[in-house]
Enzyme design. Structure first.
Site, short mmCIF file in Angstrom:
data_model
loop_
_atom_site.label_atom_id
_atom_site.label_comp_id
_atom_site.label_asym_id
_atom_site.label_seq_id
_atom_site.Cartn_x
_atom_site.Cartn_y
_atom_site.Cartn_z
N GLU A 105 0.81 -1.22 0.00
CA GLU A 105 0.00 0.00 0.00
C GLU A 105 0.85 1.27 0.00
OE1 GLU A 105 -0.58 -2.60 1.98
OE2 GLU A 105 -2.70 -3.15 1.85
N PHE B 43 -11.91 -6.51 13.68
CA PHE B 43 -10.82 -7.03 12.86
C PHE B 43 -10.43 -5.98 11.81
CE2 PHE B 43 -9.45 -9.35 8.99
CZ PHE B 43 -8.23 -9.78 9.48
N GLN B 44 -9.17 -5.70 11.71
CA GLN B 44 -8.61 -4.68 10.80
C GLN B 44 -9.24 -3.31 11.01
OE1 GLN B 44 -8.50 -6.39 6.75
NE2 GLN B 44 -6.47 -7.19 7.24
N LYS C 254 -17.60 -0.12 5.58
CA LYS C 254 -18.04 -1.12 4.60
C LYS C 254 -19.56 -1.09 4.39
CE LYS C 254 -17.22 -5.85 3.18
NZ LYS C 254 -16.65 -7.17 3.52
N MET D 234 24.57 8.56 2.96
CA MET D 234 24.46 9.87 3.59
C MET D 234 24.71 9.79 5.09
SD MET D 234 24.24 13.00 3.00
CE MET D 234 23.35 13.68 1.59
#
Lengths: 564, 156
Positions: free
Chosen positions: A50, A112-113, A162, A474
């Site tokens: 993602e 959940f999630q 949802k 760096m």
């Protein structure tokens, strides 16, 4: 028309003219993905992470000037996207990110999630929404695109539970958008602009200080005209590389921590800074109390909060760079005397001669700066250059001959390693006719290397030039200078087989150790329609110079190149 | 630059998470909140957030600009000429000298608001500075509990 919330999302994207969505499905966003499956108006590119989806949308936005769109699911899908949001936020890149959320009835139950997406993203988005009512969804989507792309642009998150994407309701996409509490000021205050014009005419050593805002405002042509008309020398920030075009005689160079000697001296000695879409970042100013001590400041910025944030400003102008520069030009065109700044231009020319940007080339080992110059020679204005973060980024900014805005795409503000490759995919999708090169390092490239698979699947042939010094270069450089060479956790001697890695994912790999090999590999890679990893072994201890040590004054630069 | 105390009213859309946007801005950018009150504005879809903060001139300027940048913010008022009031509720034992307490409260725009068998509750409403004087004076009556309300302000 009646439709589901998921359909509304697709219809809104179509109405906004979206061509490409970068994303990754999951439980809470599945209703929307089901609708994506059924339509043919826009393409969806499945990245393999993602974070990469948001960076790709970001690269697309930077290359095209359009709003980038990414889509992710709830919970970990969203949290993975946060780095992408923060990267876009810091560089003011217009994005709309749509995330799924658990159903309304589960919100607050540690479902959940489930994660509080608007809570987490509040400080790294321009604005965000949790849609709690399907009746609001069309308006929210319209507002999201409007807010992302207007004023000081930035990412907007729309988090949709949802059950809302499943619910059926009337859909009418608003034609116009009006947010009572949000009214960006584009025009600039005419009285302040007039005063600024007078200051320009009176100055002896004026300096145009051009930032990323000029790119976002598509003001490059105007700024070039302004410089030409006034013959005022110009310095660019990291985010503005390409705005003036490197062949422009009025461009002194990039300023800041790794800016050129002449640019930093110009900033230190100017008597009038004309700041256009720049924000006096600490990497630009060095020690603030020593910064531009002799200068009055004209600060043109679309975001009033940028003005007076770090330095006191004499001529504050809140407005769009394009509009304000046009007004300034109208005000001074009669009275401008370009000879007035002649002595100043000569001083800066001497500084450029005294300490030009340089490096010690070698026939024994490839120098990273040579590699970048060589890409420039072969591709010049035809390429879009993205980069990751570190030494390679600074060398690319210093040594690539940029010709136009939106040619240089990098995470300047947040400094996100792993940005370059997915951003290159987005840029290539947005500008398929251009060769897209990601100049990266052996540290950064591993942070989103899974995108090899995306690039292969969708045939997005970007070229990753890995300047491989077997170090987190760096950080290693700072350890050399400031930590008595204690190379804590920066030695990357243990390496993957980059060629095999690329090949395993359907791409091409090249191992390069000499100039001849590099030329050959690059010419070959340009012809291919496959993604590539070019593993270019460069000198290990090369430093990025000049360098203004953190907290030091801009005019105190480490200049010398001593080979180690 | 020396720190100054400032009272700032922020008029925002009365919508979910707007208070989090305001307070999160203070937390994220390291600004102080001395007190914060929030309530809906009657007959509108707006809320008023009254914040007491302190900082130097540059910080105060940033606070007002950053607050204004929040999308649901309609207006930011940095108060200069204002009437400000803070309310305080204090609980005392009924064994204390109630008449004295009542006189004290009246000096600070207050009075007894509840009297029970064991305790009395008083309120006072005044400028923050004067509320502090009141609380100092009230100490001699051994207050059991003190609840301060945060301030509200209106421009003159």
């Amino acid at each position: 028309m009646k439709m589901s919330g998921a359909q509304m999302v697709c219809e809104a994207l179509i109405a906004e003219g979206v061509e490409t969505v970068f994303g990754y499905p999951g439980g809470a966003i599945m209703n929307v993905y089901d609708e994506i499956y059924k339509q043919n108006s826009f393409e969806h590119i499945l990245t393999r992470h993602e974070q990469a989806a948001v960076h790709a949308a970001d690269g697309y936005a930077r290359a095209t000037g359009k709003v980038g769109v990414a889509m992710v699911t709830s919970g970990p899908g969203f949290t993975n996207a946060v780095t992408g949001l923060a990267t876009a936020y810091t560089d003011s890149i217009p994005l709309v990110v749509i995330s799924g959320q658990v159903s309304s009835s589960l919100i607050g139950t540690d479902g959940f999630q489930e994660i509080d997406a608007v809570g987490i993203s509040r400080p790294c988005t321009k604005h965000n929404y949790l849609v709690d009512d399907i009746a609001k969804l069309p308006k929210v989507l319209k507002e999201a695109f409007y807010i992302a792309s207007s004023g000081r642009s930035g990412p907007v998150l729309v988090d949709i539970p949802k059950d809302i994407t499943a619910e059926i309701a009337d859909f009418k996409y608003p034609k116009d958008v009006f947010v009572e509490t949000y009214k960006p000021n584009y025009k600039g205050n005419d009285r302040q602009i007039k005063k600024a014009a007078e200051a320009i005419l009176k100055a002896r050593k004026p300096l145009l200080y051009v930032g990323g805002g000029t790119v976002l405002s598509n003001a490059s042509d105007l700024v070039r005209k302004f410089a030409k008309m006034t013959q005022i020398p110009t310095v660019e920030t990291l985010m503005a590389r390409g705005v003036m075009g490197d062949s422009n005689p009025l461009l002194i160079g990039m300023l800041g921590m790794h800016g050129s000697y002449a640019s930093n001296m110009a900033m230190s000695e100017t008597d009038l800074i004309i700041s256009l879409g720049a924000r006096f970042d600490d990497r630009v100013t060095g020690k603030l109390s020593e910064f531009a001590r002799y200068a009055d400041i004209i600060h043109v910025d679309i975001d009033p909060a940028n003005i007076g944030k770090l330095v006191d400003v004499d001529y504050p102008i809140v407005g769009d760079v394009s509009i304000v520069v046009k007004k300034l030009m109208d005000l001074i065109k009669e009275d401008i005397n370009t000879d007035r700044y002649q002595a100043w231009r000569e001083i800066l020319a001497r500084y450029e001669e005294l300490h030009p940007l340089t490096y010690n080339d070698s026939d024994e080992v490839l120098k990273p700066q040579w590699v970048i110059e060589q890409i420039g020679k072969l591709l010049g204005k035809d390429a879009i250059i993205t980069s990751d973060v570190g030494q390679h980024q600074m060398w690319a900014a210093q040594f690539y001959p940029f010709d136009r805005p939106r040619q240089w795409i990098n995470s300047g503000g947040l400094g996100t390693m792993g940005f370059g490759f997915p951003a290159a995919l987005g840029a290539k999708r947005g500008a398929p006719e251009k060769t897209v090169i990601n100049i990266t390092g052996d540290g950064s490239i591993l942070m989103n290397m899974q995108e090899l698979v995306t690039a292969s699947e969708y045939k997005i042939p970007v070229i990753n030039v890995i300047l491989n010094n077997h170090f987190l270069g760096m950080v290693r450089q700072w350890q050399t200078f400031f930590y008595d060479k204690r190379y804590s956790e920066t030695d990357l001697s243990y390496q993957p087989n980059f060629v095999a890695l690329a090949e395993a994912c359907g791409g091409i790999g090249y191992d390069v150790t000499t100039k001849e090999e590099f030329d050959k590999a690059l010419k070959d890679a340009i012809k291919q329609d496959k993604v590539c990893f070019m593993n270019v072994i460069v000198s290990r201890f090369e430093n990025v110079l000049p360098m203004v040590p953190t907290g030091g004054a801009l005019y105190n630069m480490l200049l010398e190149h001593k080979d180690q | 630059m020396e720190d100054v105390r400032r009272v700032i009213s922020v008029i925002v859309m009365n919508e979910s998470s707007v208070l989090a946007r305001v307070s999160g801005l203070f937390a994220g950018r390291g600004y102080n909140i001395e007190s914060l009150t929030v309530a809906p504005i009657p007959n509108s879809d707006l809320s008023r957030v009254t914040i007491v903060t302190n900082g130097n001139k540059r910080v105060i300027e940033q606070i007002t600009k950053q607050l204004h940048k929040l999308v649901p913010t309609l207006k930011v008022i940095e108060h200069e000429e204002m009437v400000e009031k803070e309310m305080v509720l204090v609980k005392f034992s009924s064994d204390q000298n109630i008449a004295d307490i009542q006189v004290l409260c009246e000096a600070y725009n207050g009075g007894i608001v509840n009297a029970g068998e064991d305790i009395i509750i008083i309120m006072a409403a005044d400028e923050s500075k004067r509320i502090e004087y009141f609380l100092e004076a009230a100490q001699r009556y051994s207050p059991i509990e003190i609840v301060r309300g945060g301030i509200v302000a209106i421009e003159r």
